[in-house]
Scaffold this motif. Structure first.
Motif, PDB file in Angstrom:
ATOM      1  N   UNK A 169      47.513  36.085  45.486  1.00 33.37           N
ATOM      2  CA  UNK A 169      47.586  37.533  45.651  1.00 33.37           C
ATOM      3  C   UNK A 169      49.006  38.046  45.444  1.00 33.37           C
ATOM      4  N   UNK A 170      49.987  37.282  45.956  1.00 35.85           N
ATOM      5  CA  UNK A 170      51.380  37.711  45.847  1.00 35.85           C
ATOM      6  C   UNK A 170      51.927  37.517  44.437  1.00 35.85           C
ATOM      7  N   UNK A 171      51.668  36.353  43.862  1.00 33.22           N
ATOM      8  CA  UNK A 171      52.204  36.060  42.529  1.00 33.22           C
ATOM      9  C   UNK A 171      51.584  36.961  41.468  1.00 33.22           C
ATOM     10  N   UNK A 172      50.307  37.312  41.613  1.00 34.81           N
ATOM     11  CA  UNK A 172      49.637  38.187  40.650  1.00 34.81           C
ATOM     12  C   UNK A 172      49.770  39.664  40.988  1.00 34.81           C
ATOM     13  N   UNK A 173      50.496  39.967  42.078  1.00 31.88           N
ATOM     14  CA  UNK A 173      50.746  41.358  42.474  1.00 31.88           C
ATOM     15  C   UNK A 173      49.429  42.122  42.625  1.00 31.88           C
ATOM     16  N   UNK A 174      48.488  41.533  43.357  1.00 32.22           N
ATOM     17  CA  UNK A 174      47.161  42.116  43.502  1.00 32.22           C
ATOM     18  C   UNK A 174      46.997  42.965  44.750  1.00 32.22           C
ATOM     19  N   UNK A 175      47.850  42.762  45.749  1.00 32.30           N
ATOM     20  CA  UNK A 175      47.654  43.465  47.008  1.00 32.30           C
ATOM     21  C   UNK A 175      48.988  43.694  47.688  1.00 32.30           C
ATOM     22  N   UNK A 176      49.191  44.919  48.180  1.00 28.15           N
ATOM     23  CA  UNK A 176      50.383  45.294  48.935  1.00 28.15           C
ATOM     24  C   UNK A 176      49.965  45.962  50.232  1.00 28.15           C
ATOM     25  N   UNK A 177      50.859  45.966  51.189  1.00 26.35           N
ATOM     26  CA  UNK A 177      50.645  46.767  52.390  1.00 26.35           C
ATOM     27  C   UNK A 177      50.718  48.238  51.999  1.00 26.35           C
ATOM     28  N   UNK A 178      49.736  49.015  52.409  1.00 25.16           N
ATOM     29  CA  UNK A 178      49.668  50.423  52.043  1.00 25.16           C
ATOM     30  C   UNK A 178      48.692  50.715  50.926  1.00 25.16           C
ATOM     31  N   UNK A 179      48.168  49.680  50.248  1.00 30.35           N
ATOM     32  CA  UNK A 179      47.188  49.894  49.191  1.00 30.35           C
ATOM     33  C   UNK A 179      45.864  50.359  49.772  1.00 30.35           C
ATOM     34  N   UNK A 180      45.196  51.224  49.045  1.00 32.10           N
ATOM     35  CA  UNK A 180      43.842  51.639  49.405  1.00 32.10           C
ATOM     36  C   UNK A 180      42.880  50.728  48.665  1.00 32.10           C
ATOM     37  N   UNK A 181      42.114  49.928  49.401  1.00 37.49           N
ATOM     38  CA  UNK A 181      41.159  49.027  48.787  1.00 37.49           C
ATOM     39  C   UNK A 181      39.757  49.344  49.287  1.00 37.49           C
ATOM     40  N   UNK A 182      38.784  48.933  48.498  1.00 39.81           N
ATOM     41  CA  UNK A 182      37.381  49.123  48.840  1.00 39.81           C
ATOM     42  C   UNK A 182      36.659  47.799  48.622  1.00 39.81           C
ATOM     43  N   UNK A 183      36.034  47.286  49.664  1.00 35.43           N
ATOM     44  CA  UNK A 183      35.300  46.027  49.615  1.00 35.43           C
ATOM     45  C   UNK A 183      34.015  46.206  50.423  1.00 35.43           C
ATOM     46  N   UNK A 184      32.950  46.723  49.789  1.00 32.22           N
ATOM     47  CA  UNK A 184      31.734  47.063  50.539  1.00 32.22           C
ATOM     48  C   UNK A 184      31.117  45.877  51.257  1.00 32.22           C
ATOM     49  N   UNK A 239      46.084  34.246  57.435  1.00 35.90           N
ATOM     50  CA  UNK A 239      44.641  34.049  57.552  1.00 35.90           C
ATOM     51  C   UNK A 239      43.834  35.300  57.267  1.00 35.90           C
ATOM     52  N   UNK A 240      44.361  36.475  57.577  1.00 34.39           N
ATOM     53  CA  UNK A 240      43.572  37.690  57.461  1.00 34.39           C
ATOM     54  C   UNK A 240      44.374  38.816  56.822  1.00 34.39           C
ATOM     55  N   UNK A 241      43.628  39.756  56.267  1.00 34.87           N
ATOM     56  CA  UNK A 241      44.169  41.015  55.766  1.00 34.87           C
ATOM     57  C   UNK A 241      43.495  42.129  56.570  1.00 34.87           C
ATOM     58  N   UNK A 242      44.300  42.948  57.246  1.00 34.07           N
ATOM     59  CA  UNK A 242      43.758  44.020  58.078  1.00 34.07           C
ATOM     60  C   UNK A 242      43.714  45.309  57.281  1.00 34.07           C
ATOM     61  N   UNK A 243      42.543  45.942  57.301  1.00 33.70           N
ATOM     62  CA  UNK A 243      42.326  47.196  56.584  1.00 33.70           C
ATOM     63  C   UNK A 243      41.908  48.251  57.602  1.00 33.70           C
ATOM     64  N   UNK A 252      37.067  43.058  44.897  1.00 35.71           N
ATOM     65  CA  UNK A 252      37.403  44.253  45.658  1.00 35.71           C
ATOM     66  C   UNK A 252      38.091  45.234  44.726  1.00 35.71           C
ATOM     67  N   UNK A 253      38.063  46.504  45.095  1.00 32.68           N
ATOM     68  CA  UNK A 253      38.658  47.555  44.274  1.00 32.68           C
ATOM     69  C   UNK A 253      39.952  48.027  44.924  1.00 32.68           C
ATOM     70  N   UNK A 254      41.018  48.050  44.114  1.00 34.52           N
ATOM     71  CA  UNK A 254      42.325  48.505  44.569  1.00 34.52           C
ATOM     72  C   UNK A 254      42.659  49.813  43.853  1.00 34.52           C
ATOM     73  N   UNK A 255      42.932  50.855  44.638  1.00 31.72           N
ATOM     74  CA  UNK A 255      43.209  52.174  44.072  1.00 31.72           C
ATOM     75  C   UNK A 255      44.702  52.402  43.830  1.00 31.72           C
ATOM     76  N   UNK A 256      45.501  51.329  43.854  1.00 27.12           N
ATOM     77  CA  UNK A 256      46.937  51.509  43.646  1.00 27.12           C
ATOM     78  C   UNK A 256      47.247  52.078  42.273  1.00 27.12           C
ATOM     79  N   UNK A 257      46.513  51.617  41.246  1.00 27.00           N
ATOM     80  CA  UNK A 257      46.743  52.133  39.904  1.00 27.00           C
ATOM     81  C   UNK A 257      46.525  53.630  39.819  1.00 27.00           C
TER      82      UNK A 257
END
Length: 424
Positions: free
Chosen positions: A199-214, A228-232, A252-257
């Protein structure tokens, strides 16, 4: 005179202890322990006071982070065990076996507090990193947690080896036979660590990102990324904890873009009643030609249709052969011109009004554009204003929106039928 007598009595009492070596050694250990605790308190005071004074300098603000995370406090706690460790040689009548055993215990206590100090140091480094610009895009909390876990595992092996007076390599060799069990116990930890790296090396998730994972019930902002966990935090203020490895094994969908682009998409349809779609009359063309947004469009279309119909010759008399303006096509051109002139619609992004395949609910006209803001409340306001206006202007083009009949429609229709059926 009394002082001299007291001193002689003390020397006589101490001399009698030579006849009781165990008691002599016990008293020596008590004195050593008391001195070590006293020196420990003094060392703690000096270290904490000096670091507090140094931390007032702007260039040494990082000392406040170390002090806040109790790094110096843990280091000061190693002082008593160090004093005991090196002071055992001064205890009289202490056997070599007892000296060796107590030295190992003191060394184990020293290693324990040193490990706690290193663990606190990692927490302090995490706090220092959190104030940098990189912390907004790269979270190292998972790596710090893994480092602390490895530190405590290594420290536990060394402390146990010290207490049993064996080489740590002997314990490590025994752990080789337990590797399968360890892999089973720490399966989620290993999976989460690999997922964190990806996740870090591919720059897929940051703190503050809006994500959607139904599938995980997550639709909100990322507030914390750990090993161990990502808190949303969802928009209803509930917190969802997602195992880190699930973010790599599931989508999951990341709305950062969208947030970085500066525009948020509007993609909604107006369902036009197919019965209201027709050709425009000459009077309607003349009236709509006075609409500012349609002036250029109608002038161009009239010229195009006139040239087309003249080229047909005599067959142009048949209505089926002639091309004419439709109210739905004119409304589509008006809606597109309205969007392109709207101050809150992004001019450099895709903007179109397209007709979709007709359905049982009418003819869909899809509005596809991007707003100039990504703020949720402002986006909804802009979207509502656009559709409020388009819905209100539909009758100007002789169009009506499709709507399924309600109970009130049924009552009005039945009442009108009864009125017509009554004799005059």
């Amino acid at each position: 005179m009394d002082i001299q007598r007291f001193w002689r009595d003390a020397l006589d009492l101490w001399g009698t202890l030579d006849q009781h070596p165990v008691l002599h050694a016990a008293l020596g250990l008590i004195v050593l322990l008391f001195v070590s605790l006293l020196i420990g308190r003094l060392a703690r005071f000096l270290i904490l006071h000096s670091t507090r004074l140094l931390g007032r300098q702007p260039a040494l603000r990082w000392l406040d982070d170390l002090r806040h995370n109790k790094v110096f406090h843990r280091l000061a706690q190693t002082t008593p065990s160090l004093v005991v460790q090196f002071g055992l040689k001064l205890v009289p009548e202490l056997s070599a076996t007892a000296q060796h055993f107590l030295g190992n215990v003191a060394l184990a206590v020293t290693l324990l507090f040193m490990t706690r100090a290193l663990s606190c140091l990692l927490d302090a480094l995490l706090d220092i990193y959190a104030r940098t610009e990189h912390a907004r895009t790269r979270s190292i909390k998972g790596y710090m947690q893994l480092a602390k876990m490895m530190l405590w595992i290594f420290a536990a092996i060394v402390i146990v080896a010290t207490l049993i007076d064996r080489s740590p390599l002997l314990l490590l060799s025994g752990l080789g036979a337990m590797s399968a069990v360890l892999l089973l116990v720490y399966k989620d930890t290993l999976l989460s660590f690999v997922a964190s790296v990806q996740l870090t090396s591919n720059d897929m998730l940051h703190v503050g990102d809006w994500i959607e994972m139904p599938q995980a019930g997550a639709d909100g902002d990322v507030v914390d990324i750990t090993l161990h966990t990502v808190k949303v935090q969802n928009f209803d203020k509930t917190i969802v904890s997602i195992p880190t490895w699930r973010l790599m094994s599931e989508s999951f969908r990341n709305y950062r873009g969208m947030q970085q682009s500066g525009g948020r998409r509007i993609k909604r349809s107006l369902f036009i009643d197919a019965a209201s779609v027709r050709f425009l009359s000459a009077e309607e063309e003349e009236r709509l030609g006075q609409v500012r947004l349609l002036g250029d469009y109608l002038a161009h279309k009239r010229q195009e249709l006139h040239s087309w119909n003249e080229a047909l010759g005599p067959v142009a008399e048949l209505a089926a052969n002639r091309r004419k303006l439709t109210n739905i096509g004119t409304f589509r051109a008006f809606a597109l011109a309205y969007l392109k002139n709207h101050p809150n619609v992004h001019a450099n992004m895709t903007c179109m009004v397209r007709q979709m395949q007709a359905t049982a609910e009418g003819v869909p006209l899809e509005i596809y554009c991007f707003t100039t803001t990504t703020a949720w409340a402002e986006y909804e306001r802009i979207q509502g204003d656009i559709f409020d206006y388009l819905l209100a202007v539909l009758p100007e083009f002789g169009l009506s929106l499709y709507q399924q009949p309600s109970g009130n429609d049924m009552r009005v229709g039945l009442a009108a039928r009864v009125t017509r059926s009554e004799p005059a």
